[in-house]
Design a protein around this motif. Sequence first.
Motif, PDB file in Angstrom:
ATOM      1  N   GLY A 140       1.120  -1.169  -0.192  1.00 25.21           N
ATOM      2  CA  GLY A 140       0.086   0.587  -0.296  1.00 25.21           C
ATOM      3  C   GLY A 140       0.486   1.551   0.055  1.00 25.21           C
ATOM      4  N   ASP A 141      -0.131   2.568   0.131  1.00 25.45           N
ATOM      5  CA  ASP A 141       1.150   3.571   0.332  1.00 25.45           C
ATOM      6  C   ASP A 141       1.841   3.659   1.165  1.00 25.45           C
ATOM      7  N   SER A 143       3.101   6.211   2.736  1.00 25.89           N
ATOM      8  CA  SER A 143       3.063   6.819   3.297  1.00 25.89           C
ATOM      9  C   SER A 143       2.443   7.147   4.612  1.00 25.89           C
TER      10      SER A 143
END
Length: 386
Positions: A140-141, A143
Amino acid sequence: MNPTHAVSQRAEPARERLRRLNITLFLPLLVTVGALLVARDARTWWEALVLGAGVAAALVAFTRWAAGDVLRVALPCLIVTAAVWPFSVLVADSGAGFYGLSIVGSYVVPHLPRHRVAAAAGLIAYVAAVGASRLLVTGGDLSGVLIEYVIVPAGITAIFVGLMFPNRRFYGLIEELEAAREREAELAVIRERVRFAGDLHDIQGHTLHVVKLKIALAQRLVRGDAERAERELREVHALVSDTIAQTKELAYAQRRLNLSAELENAKNLFEAAGIRVRVERETEVDARAGELLGLVLRETTTNILRHAQAGQVRIDLSGSGIAIVNDGAPEAPLPALRGLAALRERVAAGGGELTVEQKDGRFLTAATFPHGGPDAAPHSVEGRPT
């Protein structure tokens, strides 16, 4: 009865009162937050069981911290919560599994005997490292993972631990103040004993020395001048009788401090024992009645410190009497209070009435003089309150 011993036995430490306050205020909050996090993140019953174990360990650590012995459960609680956090990150897909570890760590680390700063840094680093391991199982992302699993958990843990260091110092100051109050009460009693011992020495020391000399003189005169020897012995008898009277007066004077002094003394002893005191004084009391009321107040103070678990005491003083009410009276039958029984007779002899009542955990001692004062000056008191 030793008032200092009674104070030290009776005094409820401020830490104990703070413990009850902490449990009342924060335990429901910790339970609620933990339950909500488990309900939100657990997808199966066994995930709920594991996450719930972390919350339970946190609650155990909190209750033992409030009781002052968190280190006794530190290792098992840390092991459980430290295992729940990687389970939460790698299996349960939950960023809230650090909840138990942050609570346990914040209570344990400040109480370590040494290396507390290093332990705090290691705890925060462990939370961040485990959170970062989420990157191994998700694509996933980046950040989003760092914020949810690293920055927020490590930051909250750092805040919790940082806040508990001054908290520990606060509790240390409370304990020091408690010890200082007990020492102050002990010193007050010691100063009074030293004063009494000095007065007693002044009265009896000179007398005994003179008696010794006169008896030695009478021994030498008994055969050669019997009349003078008899005169010397009469003087010895008179001197001893006078010393006995002075000794009784000294003991009575110690017992019959004026009522204002007794009120101040009782207030100081109760406050040293951690008992809240409220004094209501309507008017001045007749001097002769004040002596008896002062004795009633002193005896009642001793009995409260010795027999009750009082948290508060109220003293009502009127022109015709005194009433002392305390909570914390035992539900069991009241032990024999010989001092109050003797005072009841003295108060009755002075035209008054002494009332003693125990009901619903409260104890009342009241002495009243319907006509405003005793009919006669009080007799001397021999002995001490029991």
